[in-house]
Design an enzyme around this catalytic site. Structure first.
Site, PDB file in Angstrom:
ATOM      1  N   PRO A   2      82.003  34.379  31.839  1.00 56.48           N
ATOM      2  CG  PRO A   2      82.117  32.343  32.977  1.00 56.48           C
ATOM      3  CD  PRO A   2      81.161  33.363  32.471  1.00 56.48           C
ATOM      4  CD  GLU A   3      86.026  37.315  27.308  1.00 52.25           C
ATOM      5  OE1 GLU A   3      87.154  37.217  26.783  1.00 52.25           O
ATOM      6  OE2 GLU A   3      85.268  38.280  27.133  1.00 52.25           O
ATOM      7  CG  HIS A  93      69.386  30.181  41.331  1.00 56.07           C
ATOM      8  ND1 HIS A  93      68.434  29.721  40.449  1.00 56.07           N
ATOM      9  CD2 HIS A  93      68.939  31.377  41.769  1.00 56.07           C
ATOM     10  CE1 HIS A  93      67.458  30.606  40.356  1.00 56.07           C
ATOM     11  NE2 HIS A  93      67.734  31.614  41.150  1.00 56.07           N
ATOM     12  NE  ARG A 112      70.841  34.434  31.658  1.00 59.76           N
ATOM     13  CZ  ARG A 112      71.295  35.227  30.696  1.00 59.76           C
ATOM     14  NH1 ARG A 112      72.305  36.028  30.933  1.00 59.76           N
ATOM     15  NH2 ARG A 112      70.738  35.211  29.502  1.00 59.76           N
TER      16      ARG A 112
END
Ligand SMILES: [Zn+2]
Length: 276
Positions: A2-3, A93, A112
């Protein structure tokens, strides 16, 4: 990854779901993400009311009614899922589950585990070690061609690479830097210091425009296309060059179309004719 616009969309979606609500239950389901959670993380949040959410670069924060702030970074793969409390067992997760006093549930899911959460005081938030060295917010009025010129001065690395330096300007990533350089007609391989003032007069508005358009697209995705799984922050967006290698160039009549090169291990997409 994500930016800034995706993080801003997450912040906006969470503000709609969480602001004004009390945390009735917080489940922290592992001791760490990229770094350990602060001590008594879930206990310190439980019962608190969330007053507002803010964003700085690619971080956002939940501001609590006791003056504390929960600082969050989504990392590479972190996702915030908005839904309702139910009996479904959490997934492998699903690392943090925030239950709200209106029956809502926000789940932080991160396969991750490059994301992070920390706890600080709202009064100290901007001097947090992760935030204090960040450069200007690109959408602030204070981010001007002059300010960017100072950030590029003396830097002989490629302008594309320097724009990814979070101390020069905060929150920009690979996608939006490629788009902004394309719009401004600046070759990504140019040495940063060689970009002239009149080019910065185009580049700074181009950066602001690509981000503003993406945030608007994210906002409308919240209103119109709420995904059934409640995932915030990812939306269809019309990039002009990003991930379009070999496609026709929308901005000029070049025959070659969009090209790709690798800088600092990351793909850059550009047009060799339009960008000089
Ligand atoms: Zn072209």
């Amino acid at each position: 990854m994500p930016e800034l616009p995706e993080v801003e969309t997450v912040r906006l979606g969470l503000e709609i779901a969480m602001a004004g609500r009390r945390l009735s239950r917080v489940q922290q389901r592992r001791p760490d993400l990229r770094r350990p959670f602060p001590p008594f993380f879930a206990e310190r949040l439980t019962g608190r009311r969330i007053e507002s959410l803010s964003r700085r670069a690619k971080y956002f924060a939940l501001h609590l009614d006791d003056g504390a702030a929960v600082l969050v970074h989504l990392g590479m793969s972190g996702r915030m899922l908005v839904g309702r409390q139910d009996d479904t067992p959490p997934g492998a997760h699903d690392h943090v589950i925030f239950d709200l006093d209106d029956g809502g549930r926000v789940t932080f899911n991160d396969a991750r585990r490059f994301g992070l959460m920390d706890l600080t005081d709202t009064a100290d938030l901007l001097s947090h070690p992760l935030l204090r060295d960040l450069g200007p917010e690109p959408l602030d009025k204070a981010f001007t061609p002059k300010v960017l010129a100072a950030g590029l001065a003396g830097r002989s690395s490629a302008v594309k690479v320097v724009l990814l330096d979070q101390t020069v300007v905060a929150g920009l990533g690979n996608i939006y830097v490629s788009e902004a350089l394309y719009r401004a007609g600046i070759a990504p391989v140019r040495e940063a210091h060689s970009v002239k003032p009149r080019e910065l007069d185009k580049l700074v508005p181009a950066i602001k425009d690509v981000l503003t358009e993406a945030i608007a697209a994210g906002g409308s995705s919240l209103r119109d296309h709420r995904r059934p799984d409640g995932e915030l922050g990812y939306f269809q967006h019309g990039f002009k060059v990003y991930d379009r290698e070999g496609e026709p160039c929308p901005g000029c009549t070049c025959k070659e179309g969009i090209r790709r090169l690798v800088q600092g291990g990351r793909s850059t997409f550009y047009c060799a004719k339009k960008q000089r």
